[in-house]
Design an enzyme around this catalytic site. Structure first.
Site, PDB file in Angstrom:
ATOM      1  N   TYR A  98       0.817  -1.223   0.000  1.00  0.00           N
ATOM      2  CA  TYR A  98       0.000   0.000   0.000  1.00  0.00           C
ATOM      3  C   TYR A  98       0.850   1.273   0.000  1.00  0.00           C
ATOM      4  O   TYR A  98       0.405   2.325  -0.430  1.00  0.00           O
ATOM      5  CB  TYR A  98      -0.966  -0.003   1.197  1.00  0.00           C
ATOM      6  CG  TYR A  98      -2.166  -0.879   0.933  1.00  0.00           C
ATOM      7  CD1 TYR A  98      -3.325  -0.350   0.388  1.00  0.00           C
ATOM      8  CD2 TYR A  98      -2.126  -2.242   1.188  1.00  0.00           C
ATOM      9  CE1 TYR A  98      -4.427  -1.157   0.123  1.00  0.00           C
ATOM     10  CE2 TYR A  98      -3.211  -3.060   0.928  1.00  0.00           C
ATOM     11  CZ  TYR A  98      -4.355  -2.507   0.390  1.00  0.00           C
ATOM     12  OH  TYR A  98      -5.432  -3.303   0.116  1.00  0.00           O
ATOM     13  N   GLU A 140      -8.625  -7.236   4.706  1.00  0.00           N
ATOM     14  CA  GLU A 140      -7.784  -8.315   4.144  1.00  0.00           C
ATOM     15  C   GLU A 140      -7.132  -9.135   5.254  1.00  0.00           C
ATOM     16  O   GLU A 140      -7.049 -10.365   5.150  1.00  0.00           O
ATOM     17  CB  GLU A 140      -6.747  -7.701   3.173  1.00  0.00           C
ATOM     18  CG  GLU A 140      -7.421  -7.231   1.885  1.00  0.00           C
ATOM     19  CD  GLU A 140      -6.726  -6.081   1.158  1.00  0.00           C
ATOM     20  OE1 GLU A 140      -5.510  -5.913   1.317  1.00  0.00           O
ATOM     21  OE2 GLU A 140      -7.425  -5.340   0.420  1.00  0.00           O
TER      22      GLU A 140
END
Ligand SMILES: Cc1cc2nc3c(=O)[nH]c(=O)nc-3n(C[C@H](O)[C@H](O)[C@H](O)COP(=O)(O)OP(=O)(O)OC[C@H]3O[C@@H](n4cnc5c(N)ncnc54)[C@H](O)[C@@H]3O)c2cc1C
Ligand code: HEM
Length: 401
Positions: A98, A140
């Protein structure tokens, strides 16, 4: 939740960012793949990059998330994120990735909007990005924990146990663990990611819905070969490769099952509407209901080009026959054989059906035009939008349209 100082800044700049999101996401992917070209070859779907659908899906998701933050600050925008998180989990995306994505996405915002991006604006959009990223990372992490795996460790070797031609352009593949261990549980409607190594050395990943009940000893996927209809677009890379090369005894890398399409518990009536290869998640749901000797009222609608194109046609008949309160309604563009009462010619028209009384939950899967049509018809027939669920066999563009 966005900080008090960022809310007015995001609200004021949302129209400008929103209007440029398509150029921002295009530049974002270009810059990211310049720095990390292997990501395009081994992780991202390069057809979705070439045809622009992935950047459109990303733009739609960012716009929907930011709009929710400023317009409905009390609402948790996580609902938008469930589908994305399941897709990410099926690819084994990890939190560290990310940072790279955030750097390039925020860099692209600055590059496209130029001087309009003051330090205050940059800080506010950085906050939006990390709210979204952290929400995805959290979902997630939960999905990985529920699957019992470390972050991103979702890939397993699976052996093709059997291959069956299911229609003129679809083949099914039964998958089993080479070590003889049972396949992992899943919920009907979920999919796996499959990776293949292509002749140019690139590894490409695609998703395939599991098309039998979880109780089976093996998994099964059914793959439609994406042909190049008129030579203007290339044939599908992974589906063509699987059709040409995948044989019993071969080992393929397959992810654990993910996906947020899930049948509601209980005995409320169901409507399952599919077109073409969109039949696969419905087969799994029906197989599961039949296994459980379900008494639920189930209306099954399927549309296809012709009986010859209809994958698992006899199996669908059989599954519906095993459910005492299920009815089957088929639509073929070219029926090619004497038309029976439950077989219609032309486009699917659910307004011709009498839906069961009660809170019907509808599940749709097929090309976007099919799903839009069925969805409108169901809304007209009084179904609530919250009871209409769908699966898209590609990046979800519904948020951006
Ligand atoms: C959740 C989910 C479940 C799915 N379940 C199933 C399933 O059960 N069965 C199934 O068969 N599929 C399923 N799919 C679809 C599957 O994942 C693949 O998208 C499909 O097999 C096509 O992949 P491909 O590699 O063959 O085609 P790709 O190479 O990905 O090409 C896809 C399309 O893009 C076009 N294209 C490629 N390059 C360009 C370009 N440069 N310009 C314009 N167009 C281009 C191709 O012509 C083709 O039409 C599912 C997808 C998802 C997301
Ligand atoms: C806040 C950050 C992120 C957002 C908002 C985001 C958003 C999205 C969206 C909307 C999709 C399409 C989902 C669908 O409908 O199928 C997607 C898919 C995907 N994402 Fe992300 N994502 C983010 C971070 C990441 C990261 C960190 C990675 C890893 C490098 C990543 C890799 C992928 C891949 C490989 C796909 C599938 C692409 C395809 O099939 O074409 N994403 N993401």
């Amino acid at each position: 939740m966005l900080s008090t100082q960022s809310i007015p800044v995001v609200r004021a700049t949302l129209p400008a960012v929103g209007a440029s999101l398509s150029s921002i996401t295009e530049l974002f992917y270009r810059r990211m793949f310049e720095e990390r070209p292997e990501l395009l070859r081994t992780l991202f779907n390069r057809a979705n990059q070439a045809n622009g659908t992935q950047r459109e899906a990303l733009a739609g998701a960012v716009a929907a998330f930011a709009t929710t933050l400023v317009e409905r600050p009390g609402e948790r925008p996580d609902a938008i994120l469930g589908r994305i998180a399941h897709k990410h989990a099926s690819l084994g995306i990890t939190p560290d990735q990310y940072t790279l994505v955030g750097r390039h996405l925020l860099g692209a915002v600055g590059e496209i909007l130029g001087d309009a991006v003051t330090p205050e604006v940059a800080a506010a959009w950085d906050e939006v990005y990390w709210l979204m990223a952290n929400a995805l990372i959290a979902i997630e992490a939960r999905l990985y924990a529920e699957a019992g795996v470390e972050n991103g460790a979702v890939w397993y070797d699976m052996e093709i146990a059997e291959r069956t031609e299911e229609s003129v352009d679809a083949a099914s593949f039964e998958l089993r663990r080479p070590d003889g261990r049972p396949t992992e549980p899943f919920t009907p409607g979920q999919y796996v990611s499959v990776q293949v190594e292509l002749p140019d050395g690139a590894r490409q990943i695609r998703q395939y819905s599991l098309s039998t009940a979880p109780a089976r000893k093996t998994w099964r996927i059914t793959v439609k070969r994406e042909r190049s209809a008129d030579g203007r677009v290339p044939e599908g890379e992974v589906s063509s490769w699987l059709h040409a090369h995948a044989r019993p005894g071969d080992i393929v890398k397959v992810s654990l099952p993910f996906g947020d399409l899930a049948l509601p518990e209980g005995d409320s009536p169901l409507l399952l509407a599919s077109a073409g290869i969109g039949i696969t998640p419905m087969l799994s749901m029906l197989d599961h209901l039949a296994d459980a000797s379900s008494e639920r009222r189930v209306t099954v609608v399927h549309a296809d080009r012709s009986p010859a194109h209809h994958a698992h046609r006899l199996e669908l008949d059989d599954l519906v026959g095993r459910l005492p309160h299920a009815t089957l309604h088929l639509w073929y563009e070219s029926p090619q054989e004497p038309v029976m009462p439950h077989i219609h010619e032309g486009w699917a028209d659910v307004t011709r059906l009498t839906l069961p009384e009660g809170d019907v939950s509808a599940f749709l899967c097929g090309p976007p035009a099919f799903m839009r049509g069925v969805r409108s018809d169901l809304l007209t027939q009084g179904l609530s939008p919250k009871d209409i669920h769908y699966e898209v066999f590609g990046p979800d563009l519904w948020l951006s349209k």
